[in-house]
Design a protein around this motif. Sequence first.
Motif, PDB file in Angstrom:
ATOM      1  N   TRP A  96       0.819  -1.215   0.000  1.00  0.00           N
ATOM      2  CA  TRP A  96       0.000   0.000   0.000  1.00  0.00           C
ATOM      3  C   TRP A  96       0.857   1.272   0.000  1.00  0.00           C
ATOM      4  O   TRP A  96       0.381   2.333  -0.413  1.00  0.00           O
ATOM      5  CB  TRP A  96      -0.884   0.056   1.248  1.00  0.00           C
ATOM      6  CG  TRP A  96      -1.952  -0.970   1.371  1.00  0.00           C
ATOM      7  CD1 TRP A  96      -1.942  -2.071   2.197  1.00  0.00           C
ATOM      8  CD2 TRP A  96      -3.217  -0.999   0.707  1.00  0.00           C
ATOM      9  NE1 TRP A  96      -3.121  -2.771   2.070  1.00  0.00           N
ATOM     10  CE2 TRP A  96      -3.925  -2.128   1.171  1.00  0.00           C
ATOM     11  CE3 TRP A  96      -3.824  -0.164  -0.237  1.00  0.00           C
ATOM     12  CZ2 TRP A  96      -5.207  -2.451   0.721  1.00  0.00           C
ATOM     13  CZ3 TRP A  96      -5.104  -0.490  -0.680  1.00  0.00           C
ATOM     14  CH2 TRP A  96      -5.775  -1.616  -0.207  1.00  0.00           C
ATOM     15  N   VAL A 101      -5.205   6.985  -2.538  1.00  0.00           N
ATOM     16  CA  VAL A 101      -6.479   6.298  -2.353  1.00  0.00           C
ATOM     17  C   VAL A 101      -7.598   7.324  -2.448  1.00  0.00           C
ATOM     18  O   VAL A 101      -7.586   8.332  -1.735  1.00  0.00           O
ATOM     19  CB  VAL A 101      -6.550   5.593  -0.976  1.00  0.00           C
ATOM     20  CG1 VAL A 101      -7.892   4.897  -0.792  1.00  0.00           C
ATOM     21  CG2 VAL A 101      -5.405   4.610  -0.799  1.00  0.00           C
ATOM     22  N   PHE A 103     -12.023   7.771  -2.561  1.00  0.00           N
ATOM     23  CA  PHE A 103     -13.169   7.102  -1.968  1.00  0.00           C
ATOM     24  C   PHE A 103     -14.476   7.432  -2.682  1.00  0.00           C
ATOM     25  O   PHE A 103     -14.719   8.582  -3.053  1.00  0.00           O
ATOM     26  CB  PHE A 103     -13.325   7.510  -0.498  1.00  0.00           C
ATOM     27  CG  PHE A 103     -12.151   7.148   0.348  1.00  0.00           C
ATOM     28  CD1 PHE A 103     -11.989   5.859   0.835  1.00  0.00           C
ATOM     29  CD2 PHE A 103     -11.191   8.093   0.666  1.00  0.00           C
ATOM     30  CE1 PHE A 103     -10.899   5.515   1.616  1.00  0.00           C
ATOM     31  CE2 PHE A 103     -10.094   7.764   1.450  1.00  0.00           C
ATOM     32  CZ  PHE A 103      -9.956   6.472   1.924  1.00  0.00           C
ATOM     33  N   VAL A 116     -15.735   6.847   5.514  1.00  0.00           N
ATOM     34  CA  VAL A 116     -14.554   7.388   4.833  1.00  0.00           C
ATOM     35  C   VAL A 116     -13.618   8.062   5.826  1.00  0.00           C
ATOM     36  O   VAL A 116     -12.397   7.884   5.757  1.00  0.00           O
ATOM     37  CB  VAL A 116     -14.963   8.352   3.700  1.00  0.00           C
ATOM     38  CG1 VAL A 116     -13.761   9.120   3.170  1.00  0.00           C
ATOM     39  CG2 VAL A 116     -15.646   7.588   2.573  1.00  0.00           C
ATOM     40  N   ARG A 120      -9.723   7.011   6.347  1.00  0.00           N
ATOM     41  CA  ARG A 120      -8.575   7.922   6.181  1.00  0.00           C
ATOM     42  C   ARG A 120      -7.532   7.663   7.270  1.00  0.00           C
ATOM     43  O   ARG A 120      -6.328   7.690   7.007  1.00  0.00           O
ATOM     44  CB  ARG A 120      -9.027   9.377   6.209  1.00  0.00           C
ATOM     45  CG  ARG A 120      -9.795   9.798   4.992  1.00  0.00           C
ATOM     46  CD  ARG A 120     -10.153  11.291   5.042  1.00  0.00           C
ATOM     47  NE  ARG A 120     -11.110  11.641   4.015  1.00  0.00           N
ATOM     48  CZ  ARG A 120     -10.839  11.774   2.717  1.00  0.00           C
ATOM     49  NH1 ARG A 120      -9.615  11.575   2.287  1.00  0.00           N
ATOM     50  NH2 ARG A 120     -11.784  12.106   1.866  1.00  0.00           N
ATOM     51  N   PHE A 123      -5.784   4.277   6.416  1.00  0.00           N
ATOM     52  CA  PHE A 123      -4.861   4.392   5.284  1.00  0.00           C
ATOM     53  C   PHE A 123      -3.655   5.275   5.608  1.00  0.00           C
ATOM     54  O   PHE A 123      -2.585   5.075   5.030  1.00  0.00           O
ATOM     55  CB  PHE A 123      -5.600   4.860   4.026  1.00  0.00           C
ATOM     56  CG  PHE A 123      -6.296   3.738   3.312  1.00  0.00           C
ATOM     57  CD1 PHE A 123      -5.579   2.751   2.654  1.00  0.00           C
ATOM     58  CD2 PHE A 123      -7.677   3.645   3.309  1.00  0.00           C
ATOM     59  CE1 PHE A 123      -6.202   1.702   2.005  1.00  0.00           C
ATOM     60  CE2 PHE A 123      -8.324   2.610   2.654  1.00  0.00           C
ATOM     61  CZ  PHE A 123      -7.581   1.629   2.002  1.00  0.00           C
ATOM     62  N   THR A 128      -0.321   5.770   2.876  1.00  0.00           N
ATOM     63  CA  THR A 128      -0.934   6.162   1.616  1.00  0.00           C
ATOM     64  C   THR A 128      -1.242   7.653   1.659  1.00  0.00           C
ATOM     65  O   THR A 128      -1.152   8.289   2.708  1.00  0.00           O
ATOM     66  CB  THR A 128      -2.247   5.399   1.338  1.00  0.00           C
ATOM     67  OG1 THR A 128      -3.237   5.839   2.274  1.00  0.00           O
ATOM     68  CG2 THR A 128      -2.062   3.901   1.403  1.00  0.00           C
ATOM     69  N   THR A 130      -4.443   9.946   0.957  1.00  0.00           N
ATOM     70  CA  THR A 130      -5.867   9.903   0.641  1.00  0.00           C
ATOM     71  C   THR A 130      -6.274  11.205  -0.048  1.00  0.00           C
ATOM     72  O   THR A 130      -5.805  12.280   0.299  1.00  0.00           O
ATOM     73  CB  THR A 130      -6.742   9.668   1.888  1.00  0.00           C
ATOM     74  OG1 THR A 130      -6.531  10.699   2.833  1.00  0.00           O
ATOM     75  CG2 THR A 130      -6.442   8.304   2.503  1.00  0.00           C
ATOM     76  N   SER A 134     -14.086  13.366  -2.907  1.00  0.00           N
ATOM     77  CA  SER A 134     -14.662  12.030  -2.975  1.00  0.00           C
ATOM     78  C   SER A 134     -16.036  12.106  -3.633  1.00  0.00           C
ATOM     79  O   SER A 134     -16.522  13.181  -3.963  1.00  0.00           O
ATOM     80  CB  SER A 134     -14.768  11.427  -1.567  1.00  0.00           C
ATOM     81  OG  SER A 134     -15.646  12.197  -0.773  1.00  0.00           O
TER      82      SER A 134
END
Length: 188
Positions: A96, A101, A103, A116, A120, A123, A128, A130, A134
């Motif tokens: 990852w 990422v 959403f 979500v 966050r 992740f 990652t 984010t 979204s």
Amino acid sequence: MNEKMTIAVVYGSARQGRFCDTVVNWVLNELWAESGIRVTLIDPQLKGPADEAAINVATLEEKIAEADAFIVATPEYNHGYPAALKELIDSCYEPWHAKPVGFISYGGVSGGLRAVEQLRQVFAELHTVTIRDSVSFSNVWAQFDAAGNPFKADEAKASLLVMLRRLKWWASALKAARAENAYSGAAA
């Protein structure tokens, strides 16, 4: 970089009769219209061989490692994200790292936004990035027609395109950075 970018679409639900299929099918139709990307699917319903009840970790790690970016389509169950999604996310770690990422959420009144916000945090622990923008569908069962098309298609697509453009920007930037300097060595 003229090679195709790989975006993995992650199903957030493993329930029978899940609405996730409707949302993901809409997303796939929109993504297939985009040039320069390859789409792969990661689904918690797809377990290992028939005698295994768990996610096939080796296959999952390979798919996550090959992806340049992720779009997670998640419902909100009881003010959070589904356990099947957490199991999928936690099944591996390093693949990852240093990837973006985005959403797409759905649910009742909140449209999945509480799920979500929790994702966050998860992740972030996986190193990652984010995407702020979204797509959210509140009262999702009233947002799609019987064929799986959003009633407010232009509005939904506009939100998706903003998120997708930013996802692709981050994917390109992070892919170049990973090629120049392995992320695992950044803190060494």
